[in-house]
Design a protein around this motif. Structure first.
Motif, PDB file in Angstrom:
ATOM      1  N   GLY A  17     -12.674  28.419  -0.030  1.00 25.39           N
ATOM      2  CA  GLY A  17     -12.578  27.910  -1.400  1.00 25.39           C
ATOM      3  C   GLY A  17     -11.537  26.818  -1.544  1.00 25.39           C
ATOM      4  O   GLY A  17     -11.603  26.003  -2.458  1.00 25.39           O
ATOM      5  N   GLY A  18     -10.565  26.811  -0.646  1.00 31.28           N
ATOM      6  CA  GLY A  18      -9.547  25.768  -0.631  1.00 31.28           C
ATOM      7  C   GLY A  18      -8.832  25.578  -1.954  1.00 31.28           C
ATOM      8  O   GLY A  18      -8.669  26.511  -2.744  1.00 31.28           O
ATOM      9  N   LEU A  19      -8.403  24.353  -2.175  1.00 30.35           N
ATOM     10  CA  LEU A  19      -7.616  24.035  -3.377  1.00 30.35           C
ATOM     11  C   LEU A  19      -8.374  24.375  -4.663  1.00 30.35           C
ATOM     12  O   LEU A  19      -7.794  24.941  -5.588  1.00 30.35           O
ATOM     13  N   GLU A  20      -9.669  24.058  -4.692  1.00 29.97           N
ATOM     14  CA  GLU A  20     -10.452  24.335  -5.899  1.00 29.97           C
ATOM     15  C   GLU A  20     -10.587  25.831  -6.132  1.00 29.97           C
ATOM     16  O   GLU A  20     -10.493  26.300  -7.268  1.00 29.97           O
ATOM     17  N   GLY A  21     -10.785  26.590  -5.065  1.00 26.10           N
ATOM     18  CA  GLY A  21     -10.892  28.043  -5.170  1.00 26.10           C
ATOM     19  C   GLY A  21      -9.586  28.676  -5.607  1.00 26.10           C
ATOM     20  O   GLY A  21      -9.576  29.658  -6.358  1.00 26.10           O
ATOM     21  N   TRP A  22      -8.486  28.123  -5.141  1.00 26.68           N
ATOM     22  CA  TRP A  22      -7.154  28.594  -5.525  1.00 26.68           C
ATOM     23  C   TRP A  22      -6.966  28.441  -7.034  1.00 26.68           C
ATOM     24  O   TRP A  22      -6.564  29.376  -7.732  1.00 26.68           O
ATOM     25  N   LEU A  23      -7.237  27.241  -7.530  1.00 27.81           N
ATOM     26  CA  LEU A  23      -7.050  26.976  -8.954  1.00 27.81           C
ATOM     27  C   LEU A  23      -8.019  27.790  -9.807  1.00 27.81           C
ATOM     28  O   LEU A  23      -7.634  28.338 -10.842  1.00 27.81           O
ATOM     29  N   ALA A  24      -9.273  27.891  -9.375  1.00 31.58           N
ATOM     30  CA  ALA A  24     -10.274  28.643 -10.134  1.00 31.58           C
ATOM     31  C   ALA A  24      -9.906  30.122 -10.230  1.00 31.58           C
ATOM     32  O   ALA A  24     -10.237  30.776 -11.223  1.00 31.58           O
ATOM     33  N   ALA A  25      -9.223  30.646  -9.216  1.00 29.61           N
ATOM     34  CA  ALA A  25      -8.828  32.060  -9.219  1.00 29.61           C
ATOM     35  C   ALA A  25      -7.531  32.298  -9.996  1.00 29.61           C
ATOM     36  O   ALA A  25      -7.092  33.432 -10.112  1.00 29.61           O
ATOM     37  N   GLY A  26      -6.940  31.235 -10.506  1.00 26.43           N
ATOM     38  CA  GLY A  26      -5.707  31.381 -11.284  1.00 26.43           C
ATOM     39  C   GLY A  26      -4.435  31.273 -10.467  1.00 26.43           C
ATOM     40  O   GLY A  26      -3.383  31.735 -10.899  1.00 26.43           O
ATOM     41  N   GLY A  27      -4.527  30.650  -9.298  1.00 24.07           N
ATOM     42  CA  GLY A  27      -3.341  30.468  -8.454  1.00 24.07           C
ATOM     43  C   GLY A  27      -2.327  29.540  -9.111  1.00 24.07           C
ATOM     44  O   GLY A  27      -2.647  28.799 -10.050  1.00 24.07           O
ATOM     45  N   ALA A  28      -1.104  29.570  -8.606  1.00 22.40           N
ATOM     46  CA  ALA A  28      -0.024  28.729  -9.130  1.00 22.40           C
ATOM     47  C   ALA A  28      -0.426  27.259  -9.072  1.00 22.40           C
ATOM     48  O   ALA A  28      -1.225  26.856  -8.213  1.00 22.40           O
ATOM     49  N   PRO A  29       0.123  26.445  -9.965  1.00 30.24           N
ATOM     50  CA  PRO A  29      -0.188  24.997  -9.931  1.00 30.24           C
ATOM     51  C   PRO A  29       0.140  24.397  -8.571  1.00 30.24           C
ATOM     52  O   PRO A  29       1.069  24.830  -7.888  1.00 30.24           O
ATOM     53  N   LEU A  30      -0.641  23.402  -8.204  1.00 29.75           N
ATOM     54  CA  LEU A  30      -0.431  22.720  -6.936  1.00 29.75           C
ATOM     55  C   LEU A  30       0.865  21.922  -6.979  1.00 29.75           C
ATOM     56  O   LEU A  30       1.326  21.531  -8.053  1.00 29.75           O
ATOM     57  N   VAL A  31       1.419  21.670  -5.808  1.00 24.80           N
ATOM     58  CA  VAL A  31       2.658  20.901  -5.675  1.00 24.80           C
ATOM     59  C   VAL A  31       2.424  19.758  -4.701  1.00 24.80           C
ATOM     60  O   VAL A  31       1.504  19.801  -3.891  1.00 24.80           O
ATOM     61  N   ARG A  32       3.291  18.765  -4.754  1.00 27.61           N
ATOM     62  CA  ARG A  32       3.176  17.633  -3.838  1.00 27.61           C
ATOM     63  C   ARG A  32       3.480  18.090  -2.404  1.00 27.61           C
ATOM     64  O   ARG A  32       4.477  18.751  -2.160  1.00 27.61           O
ATOM     65  N   ALA A  33       2.593  17.729  -1.508  1.00 25.05           N
ATOM     66  CA  ALA A  33       2.746  18.131  -0.099  1.00 25.05           C
ATOM     67  C   ALA A  33       3.564  17.095   0.665  1.00 25.05           C
ATOM     68  O   ALA A  33       3.523  15.910   0.360  1.00 25.05           O
ATOM     69  N   THR A  34       4.275  17.574   1.653  1.00 24.26           N
ATOM     70  CA  THR A  34       4.984  16.715   2.588  1.00 24.26           C
ATOM     71  C   THR A  34       4.343  16.941   3.954  1.00 24.26           C
ATOM     72  O   THR A  34       4.327  18.076   4.438  1.00 24.26           O
ATOM     73  N   PRO A  35       3.808  15.888   4.564  1.00 27.12           N
ATOM     74  CA  PRO A  35       3.162  16.092   5.862  1.00 27.12           C
ATOM     75  C   PRO A  35       4.183  16.470   6.923  1.00 27.12           C
ATOM     76  O   PRO A  35       5.323  15.996   6.899  1.00 27.12           O
ATOM     77  N   VAL A  36       3.770  17.332   7.852  1.00 30.67           N
ATOM     78  CA  VAL A  36       4.673  17.675   8.956  1.00 30.67           C
ATOM     79  C   VAL A  36       4.838  16.440   9.817  1.00 30.67           C
ATOM     80  O   VAL A  36       4.001  15.523   9.804  1.00 30.67           O
ATOM     81  N   TRP A  85       0.856  -1.187   0.000  1.00 34.65           N
ATOM     82  CA  TRP A  85       0.000   0.000   0.000  1.00 34.65           C
ATOM     83  C   TRP A  85       0.886   1.228   0.000  1.00 34.65           C
ATOM     84  O   TRP A  85       1.827   1.332   0.799  1.00 34.65           O
ATOM     85  N   ARG A  86       0.612   2.113  -0.907  1.00 36.64           N
ATOM     86  CA  ARG A  86       1.361   3.373  -0.980  1.00 36.64           C
ATOM     87  C   ARG A  86       0.400   4.515  -0.686  1.00 36.64           C
ATOM     88  O   ARG A  86      -0.676   4.598  -1.278  1.00 36.64           O
ATOM     89  N   GLU A  87       0.822   5.381   0.205  1.00 39.33           N
ATOM     90  CA  GLU A  87       0.008   6.541   0.536  1.00 39.33           C
ATOM     91  C   GLU A  87      -0.166   7.394  -0.712  1.00 39.33           C
ATOM     92  O   GLU A  87       0.809   7.730  -1.385  1.00 39.33           O
ATOM     93  N   PRO A  88      -1.411   7.746  -1.048  1.00 45.39           N
ATOM     94  CA  PRO A  88      -1.616   8.583  -2.227  1.00 45.39           C
ATOM     95  C   PRO A  88      -0.981   9.963  -2.036  1.00 45.39           C
ATOM     96  O   PRO A  88      -0.921  10.482  -0.921  1.00 45.39           O
ATOM     97  N   ALA A  89      -0.518  10.516  -3.129  1.00 45.84           N
ATOM     98  CA  ALA A  89       0.077  11.857  -3.081  1.00 45.84           C
ATOM     99  C   ALA A  89      -1.007  12.879  -2.753  1.00 45.84           C
ATOM    100  O   ALA A  89      -2.159  12.732  -3.155  1.00 45.84           O
ATOM    101  N   HIS A  90      -0.631  13.873  -2.005  1.00 46.38           N
ATOM    102  CA  HIS A  90      -1.531  14.990  -1.713  1.00 46.38           C
ATOM    103  C   HIS A  90      -0.898  16.238  -2.303  1.00 46.38           C
ATOM    104  O   HIS A  90       0.263  16.527  -2.034  1.00 46.38           O
ATOM    105  N   GLU A  91      -1.661  16.940  -3.112  1.00 50.70           N
ATOM    106  CA  GLU A  91      -1.163  18.181  -3.694  1.00 50.70           C
ATOM    107  C   GLU A  91      -1.748  19.361  -2.941  1.00 50.70           C
ATOM    108  O   GLU A  91      -2.890  19.307  -2.471  1.00 50.70           O
TER     109      GLU A  91
END
Length: 176
Positions: free
Chosen positions: A155-174, A78-84
């Protein structure tokens, strides 16, 4: 007929989306319409989020972390899915639930203190997905902990993208 249905949907949209701000933290279902307010915090939209990001304001992503499903047969890989996430955001996973275990509460408190560099008035943006109570809960907790510069981005991730924010990147959990 179609025109009448579309008009009815447009007119019902804002009224249907009005959700009262609760007096307590919200539980299941977390993906549901959220209030337009959060007492003690500033509610921001996508354009405001992009502006604050450009000013270097820290962003805190509180989306839960996917864990290994229960009941997988022994030996199953099992591999943890990537979170952007939004570039530069700190992923404070599992800190937006209705009730937090001591580890999650500590992770939230540590993450807030580090992001604010010890200044409870420092601006911080808290988000996850659109229509997700996780970010509302986490932002409310931050306010309750005495942070006065909280910006809640529903708006979160969807609101960010809809407003023209920079592309999402792979997150590293703290760290836990």
């Amino acid at each position: 007929m179609i025109r009448a249905v579309l008009l009815a949907l447009l007119l019902a949209g804002p009224a249907a989306a009005q959700v009262p701000e609760p007096d307590a933290y919200r539980g299941e279902p977390y993906r549901a319409p959220v209030p337009a307010t959060l007492q003690g915090a500033t509610v921001i939209d996508g354009a405001q989020a992009i502006r604050l990001h450009g000013e270097g304001v820290p962003f805190l992503d509180v989306l839960p972390r996917k864990t290994r499903p229960q009941g997988l047969p022994e030996g199953t890989v099992w591999r943890e899915p990537a979170h952007e996430t939004i570039p530069g955001a700190t992923w404070l996973w599992d800190t937006g639930y209705e009730a937090l275990a001591p580890a999650e509460q500590a992770r939230l408190e540590r993450g807030l203190a580090e992001a604010a560099k010890g200044d409870p008035a420092a601006p911080l943006v808290i988000f996850c997905r659109s229509d997700c109570w996780m970010s509302w809960n986490a932002a409310r907790r931050a306010v309750a902990l005495g942070y006065s510069g909280i910006h809640w981005f529903p708006g979160g991730l969807e609101g960010w993208l809809a407003a023209g924010g920079a592309p999402l990147v792979r997150a590293t959990p703290v760290a836990p």
